[in-house]
Scaffold this motif. Sequence first.
Motif, PDB file in Angstrom:
ATOM      1  N   PRO A 288     -42.202 -39.637 -32.757  1.00 49.07           N
ATOM      2  CA  PRO A 288     -41.317 -40.101 -33.874  1.00 49.07           C
ATOM      3  C   PRO A 288     -42.008 -40.401 -35.336  1.00 49.07           C
ATOM      4  CG  PRO A 288     -41.560 -41.995 -32.349  1.00 49.07           C
ATOM      5  CD  PRO A 288     -42.201 -40.395 -31.734  1.00 49.07           C
ATOM      6  N   SER A 289     -43.408 -40.108 -35.255  1.00 47.13           N
ATOM      7  CA  SER A 289     -44.092 -40.367 -36.328  1.00 47.13           C
ATOM      8  C   SER A 289     -44.734 -38.930 -36.907  1.00 47.13           C
ATOM      9  CB  SER A 289     -45.286 -41.328 -36.061  1.00 47.13           C
ATOM     10  OG  SER A 289     -46.358 -40.753 -35.107  1.00 47.13           O
ATOM     11  N   HIS A 290     -44.216 -37.944 -36.464  1.00 47.88           N
ATOM     12  CA  HIS A 290     -44.741 -36.670 -36.897  1.00 47.88           C
ATOM     13  C   HIS A 290     -44.105 -36.175 -38.204  1.00 47.88           C
ATOM     14  CE1 HIS A 290     -45.844 -32.382 -36.796  1.00 47.88           C
ATOM     15  NE2 HIS A 290     -46.760 -32.627 -35.989  1.00 47.88           N
ATOM     16  N   ALA A 291     -44.818 -36.274 -39.090  1.00 44.84           N
ATOM     17  CA  ALA A 291     -44.234 -36.050 -40.647  1.00 44.84           C
ATOM     18  C   ALA A 291     -43.403 -34.485 -40.641  1.00 44.84           C
ATOM     19  CB  ALA A 291     -45.193 -36.171 -41.703  1.00 44.84           C
ATOM     20  N   ASP A 292     -44.211 -33.518 -40.115  1.00 46.96           N
ATOM     21  CA  ASP A 292     -43.669 -32.104 -40.338  1.00 46.96           C
ATOM     22  C   ASP A 292     -42.360 -32.141 -39.575  1.00 46.96           C
ATOM     23  OD1 ASP A 292     -45.622 -31.184 -41.781  1.00 46.96           O
ATOM     24  OD2 ASP A 292     -46.809 -30.453 -40.046  1.00 46.96           O
ATOM     25  N   ILE A 293     -42.083 -32.837 -38.411  1.00 45.06           N
ATOM     26  CA  ILE A 293     -41.131 -32.767 -37.537  1.00 45.06           C
ATOM     27  C   ILE A 293     -40.035 -33.468 -38.345  1.00 45.06           C
ATOM     28  CG2 ILE A 293     -39.786 -33.554 -35.381  1.00 45.06           C
ATOM     29  CD1 ILE A 293     -42.629 -32.910 -34.124  1.00 45.06           C
ATOM     30  N   LEU A 294     -40.340 -34.663 -38.721  1.00 41.65           N
ATOM     31  CA  LEU A 294     -39.188 -35.506 -39.467  1.00 41.65           C
ATOM     32  C   LEU A 294     -38.668 -34.845 -40.756  1.00 41.65           C
ATOM     33  CD1 LEU A 294     -41.144 -38.950 -39.264  1.00 41.65           C
ATOM     34  CD2 LEU A 294     -39.044 -38.468 -38.311  1.00 41.65           C
ATOM     35  N   THR A 295     -39.610 -33.954 -41.658  1.00 37.64           N
ATOM     36  CA  THR A 295     -39.411 -33.358 -42.538  1.00 37.64           C
ATOM     37  C   THR A 295     -38.276 -32.103 -42.343  1.00 37.64           C
ATOM     38  OG1 THR A 295     -41.021 -34.121 -43.910  1.00 37.64           O
ATOM     39  CG2 THR A 295     -40.274 -32.311 -44.464  1.00 37.64           C
ATOM     40  N   ALA A 296     -38.776 -31.356 -41.266  1.00 34.70           N
ATOM     41  CA  ALA A 296     -37.804 -30.214 -40.989  1.00 34.70           C
ATOM     42  C   ALA A 296     -36.667 -30.662 -40.518  1.00 34.70           C
ATOM     43  CB  ALA A 296     -38.670 -29.397 -39.757  1.00 34.70           C
ATOM     44  N   PHE A 297     -36.621 -31.718 -39.643  1.00 35.17           N
ATOM     45  CA  PHE A 297     -35.248 -32.391 -39.297  1.00 35.17           C
ATOM     46  C   PHE A 297     -34.483 -32.754 -40.531  1.00 35.17           C
ATOM     47  CE2 PHE A 297     -33.203 -35.470 -36.278  1.00 35.17           C
ATOM     48  CZ  PHE A 297     -31.871 -34.483 -36.168  1.00 35.17           C
ATOM     49  N   GLY A 298     -34.980 -33.491 -41.230  1.00 36.54           N
ATOM     50  CA  GLY A 298     -34.273 -33.866 -42.661  1.00 36.54           C
ATOM     51  C   GLY A 298     -33.646 -32.510 -43.390  1.00 36.54           C
ATOM     52  N   GLU A 299     -34.579 -31.669 -43.520  1.00 33.46           N
ATOM     53  CA  GLU A 299     -34.307 -30.156 -44.303  1.00 33.46           C
ATOM     54  C   GLU A 299     -32.854 -29.597 -43.418  1.00 33.46           C
ATOM     55  OE1 GLU A 299     -38.343 -29.435 -46.337  1.00 33.46           O
ATOM     56  OE2 GLU A 299     -37.747 -28.348 -44.422  1.00 33.46           O
ATOM     57  N   PHE A 300     -33.089 -29.684 -42.064  1.00 26.96           N
ATOM     58  CA  PHE A 300     -31.817 -29.273 -41.356  1.00 26.96           C
ATOM     59  C   PHE A 300     -30.664 -29.908 -41.543  1.00 26.96           C
ATOM     60  CE2 PHE A 300     -29.596 -29.726 -37.149  1.00 26.96           C
ATOM     61  CZ  PHE A 300     -29.136 -28.264 -37.177  1.00 26.96           C
ATOM     62  N   LEU A 301     -30.710 -31.432 -41.545  1.00 27.36           N
ATOM     63  CA  LEU A 301     -29.694 -32.365 -41.539  1.00 27.36           C
ATOM     64  C   LEU A 301     -29.038 -32.181 -43.189  1.00 27.36           C
ATOM     65  CD1 LEU A 301     -30.755 -35.405 -39.936  1.00 27.36           C
ATOM     66  CD2 LEU A 301     -28.848 -33.905 -39.145  1.00 27.36           C
ATOM     67  N   GLU A 302     -29.928 -31.926 -44.144  1.00 24.49           N
ATOM     68  CA  GLU A 302     -29.479 -31.906 -45.462  1.00 24.49           C
ATOM     69  C   GLU A 302     -28.879 -30.559 -45.782  1.00 24.49           C
ATOM     70  OE1 GLU A 302     -31.313 -31.865 -50.121  1.00 24.49           O
ATOM     71  OE2 GLU A 302     -32.854 -32.361 -48.474  1.00 24.49           O
ATOM     72  N   TRP A 303     -29.257 -29.515 -45.259  1.00 25.18           N
ATOM     73  CA  TRP A 303     -28.722 -28.106 -45.553  1.00 25.18           C
ATOM     74  C   TRP A 303     -27.889 -27.358 -44.684  1.00 25.18           C
ATOM     75  CZ3 TRP A 303     -29.508 -27.714 -50.420  1.00 25.18           C
ATOM     76  CH2 TRP A 303     -30.906 -28.062 -50.945  1.00 25.18           C
ATOM     77  N   HIS A 304     -27.977 -27.744 -43.395  1.00 20.97           N
ATOM     78  CA  HIS A 304     -26.939 -27.386 -42.571  1.00 20.97           C
ATOM     79  C   HIS A 304     -26.060 -28.244 -41.979  1.00 20.97           C
ATOM     80  CE1 HIS A 304     -29.203 -23.726 -42.236  1.00 20.97           C
ATOM     81  NE2 HIS A 304     -30.279 -24.404 -42.217  1.00 20.97           N
ATOM     82  N   VAL A 305     -26.006 -29.419 -41.953  1.00 21.83           N
ATOM     83  CA  VAL A 305     -25.119 -30.409 -41.236  1.00 21.83           C
ATOM     84  C   VAL A 305     -24.554 -31.235 -42.779  1.00 21.83           C
ATOM     85  CG1 VAL A 305     -24.897 -32.548 -39.939  1.00 21.83           C
ATOM     86  CG2 VAL A 305     -26.430 -30.711 -39.366  1.00 21.83           C
TER      87      VAL A 305
END
Length: 83
Positions: free
Chosen positions: A27-44
Amino acid sequence: NIALDLQNQGKTEKAMKVFQHAVALDPSHADILTAFGEFLEWHVKDIVKADHLYHVALEHSPEHGRALENRQRTGPIVEEIDQ
């Protein structure tokens, strides 16, 4: 990244599960958090959750370039939504 591959194949639900699992594992991995955020922003289309993930990524890695860039874009939008 499996989640990104699934995302690119249009398998949104599977990608979501993989991202959620990845965040649960680290839960503290910045790359994972950012990629998930981008996924939520653009696809969801969930800019509020995406902004939150960018914020969390920056808490763990304050100079994370993509998270900074994304947060600069989403932060003002979310602030306006909250008003």
